[in-house]
Design an enzyme around this catalytic site. Structure first.
Site, short mmCIF file in Angstrom:
data_model
loop_
_atom_site.label_atom_id
_atom_site.label_comp_id
_atom_site.label_asym_id
_atom_site.label_seq_id
_atom_site.Cartn_x
_atom_site.Cartn_y
_atom_site.Cartn_z
N CYS A 192 26.64 -33.00 -11.59
CA CYS A 192 25.49 -32.35 -10.95
C CYS A 192 24.43 -31.97 -11.98
O CYS A 192 23.26 -31.82 -11.64
CB CYS A 192 25.95 -31.12 -10.17
SG CYS A 192 26.87 -29.91 -11.13
N GLU A 231 27.23 -24.60 -4.49
CA GLU A 231 26.98 -25.19 -5.81
C GLU A 231 26.65 -26.66 -5.59
O GLU A 231 27.53 -27.47 -5.32
CB GLU A 231 28.23 -25.02 -6.68
CG GLU A 231 28.09 -25.47 -8.11
CD GLU A 231 29.39 -25.28 -8.88
OE1 GLU A 231 29.74 -26.17 -9.65
OE2 GLU A 231 30.04 -24.23 -8.70
#
Length: 470
Positions: free
Chosen positions: A264, A230
């Site tokens: 992110c 991720e």
């Protein structure tokens, strides 16, 4: 890190808030390997019960954990409290996902008995966590992994060891055996040791693309080890025709500057239709200028705290200057608001005329603006990246959004919503340099257990009908 001791300091003050010894990875892996089979053999209801006790314990101690998050990573207290709420709420989502994604199934095979689908845990999983959501994001790996029957070695970011230790202690208080969930204190070397260790059956990683690529390369010749990456994004937020420019500005500012731009899913690039550029920026720039940057525990609460450390603040300042030097036009200067501490005000820079714009994730409060003539050009510009995590369209019609959705390369695609703040009830992941097609959140169950297909008959019944000599 010094003399085999890791020290954590508050980014908002520089004061030491935690220290502890570096973990021995070999010892931890050995203990986990001895413990995980008994954990996997427990009834699922027992594991669920302990996870619920964990959730209730976090809820009882919510203020203490939120205060620790705010101090250790500089997140404003209001946002740290929201992170703790996400940790608490993860159990119900994970139980539902486990049942839906990895539950048991039986199929009637007629005279041949039945066919079955069940799932098994992998064994011992390494979870490598980030600093920006030091409790919520690793918990999104840990809780599904424990539910599935795995043991977990959790290495928090070396910038957030205190939160990692507190999270693991909450699992222990809930009854999870100490060897089944362990906190591995250390830096990059301990992370590398976990990834490469033959006693680790899977690596669940949240962090930068560079680190994720290194993990992927290290394990490329070892397909027996499950790897879920991720990673980050160079995320676009695209704005076309809309009468609600003030609302659009709020969505842009939230996308770009929440958590000081250290998500992110933060918007890195604002791609805006030329015809509304002036009017939109007349809303965005003053709103961003109003954002309070300050002590995460201060009153009134700021919108942004500091970035994680001085080195990061220096690097972001250099990146902003590099964009300016390459031809960018500053719309809002990013400034160091407190000498010698990593507080940065939001920065906005028009990079339309910058040739060969760098396709990197600037993990902080920098928003790059690009002017385009139309939606088709905006989509092409949005896709001009090796990343593919999050993208958002502001304005336009349902047909415009249909075109945007069909053509954008990203794992999260939104309309009139920010690029960040994804729901844990949906899969979370990206493509390209943003992930390896193993999304987290609701789909974390998929990589925490593997499917086993079975053909089952209560008595052996078989004959060979052809090809036998008389």
């Amino acid at each position: 890190m010094t003399d085999n001791i890791l020290i954590s300091c508050a980014p908002a003050s520089g004061e030491e808030i935690w220290r502890g010894p570096i973990s021995d990875v070999d010892t931890a892996v050995s203990a986990a390997r001895r413990a995980w089979a008994a954990w996997a053999a427990l009834p699922l209801t027992s594991r669920i019960g302990m996870m619920r006790d964990f959730s209730n314990g976090v809820r009882r101690d919510a203020d203490t954990l939120a205060d620790l998050i705010a101090r250790e990573v500089g997140k404003p207290l209001w946002e740290a409290r929201a992170e703790v709420d996400a940790v608490v709420n993860k159990i119900d989502i994970s139980v539902q996902a486990y049942a839906e994604r990895t539950g048991k199934k039986k199929f009637d095979a007629g005279i041949n008995g039945s066919a079955a689908l069940r799932h098994k845990p992998h064994g011992v999983m390494a979870v490598l966590g980030p600093f920006n959501f030091p409790a919520h994001l690793p918990n999104g790996h840990i809780l599904p992994a424990l539910l599935a029957g795995n043991a977990v070695l959790f290495k928090p970011s070396e910038k957030a060891p205190a939160v990692g230790e507190a999270l693991v202690a909450a699992f222990h208080r809930a009854g999870v055996p100490e060897a089944v969930i362990q906190c591995i204190i250390g830096g990059p070397e301990e992370g590398k040791a976990l990834v490469a260790h033959p006693g680790i059956d899977g690596v669940l990683f949240t962090g930068s693309a560079n680190a994720g690529i290194a993990i992927n390369r290290k394990l490329a010749a070892n397909p027996g080890k499950i790897v879920a990456l991720e990673m980050g994004g160079n995320n676009p937020i695209v704005v076309i025709d809309t009468p609600k420019l003030a609302d659009a500005a709020a969505l842009i500012v939230q996308s770009a500057f929440a958590t000081a731009g250290q998500r992110c899913t933060s918007a890195r690039r604002l791609i805006v239709k030329e015809s509304i550029y002036d009017d939109l920026m007349a809303e965005v720039v003053p709103l961003a200028r109003k954002l309070m940057v300050g002590d995460p525990l201060g009153e009134p609460q700021p919108f942004m705290g500091p970035v994680i450390d001085n080195e990061t603040a220096d690097r972001l300042s250099e990146s902003f200057l590099a964009l300016l030097t390459a031809g960018g036009r500053v719309l809002l200067h990013m400034r160091r608001t407190v000498p010698d501490l990593p507080f940065l005000s939001p920065g906005i820079i028009d990079v339309t005329d910058v040739a060969d714009r760098p396709d990197i994730e600037l993990f902080g409060p920098i928003l790059q603006v690009i002017r385009v003539p139309d939606l088709d050009t905006a989509i092409a510009e949005a896709n001009n990246t090796r990343f593919g995590l999050s993208a958002s369209l502001i304005g336009g019609s349902p047909d415009d959004y249909g075109l945007f959705w069909a053509n954008i390369r990203a794992g999260i695609i939104n309309w009139n919503s920010p690029t960040n703040g994804a729901s844990s009830k949906a899969p979370f992941g990206g493509i390209g340099l943003s992930g390896n097609h193993r999304p987290a959140a609701y789909y974390a169950a998929d990589y925490c257990a593997y499917p086993v297909a079975s053909a089952e008959v209560d008595q052996p019944r078989a004959s060979i009908m052809v090809g036998l000599r008389p």
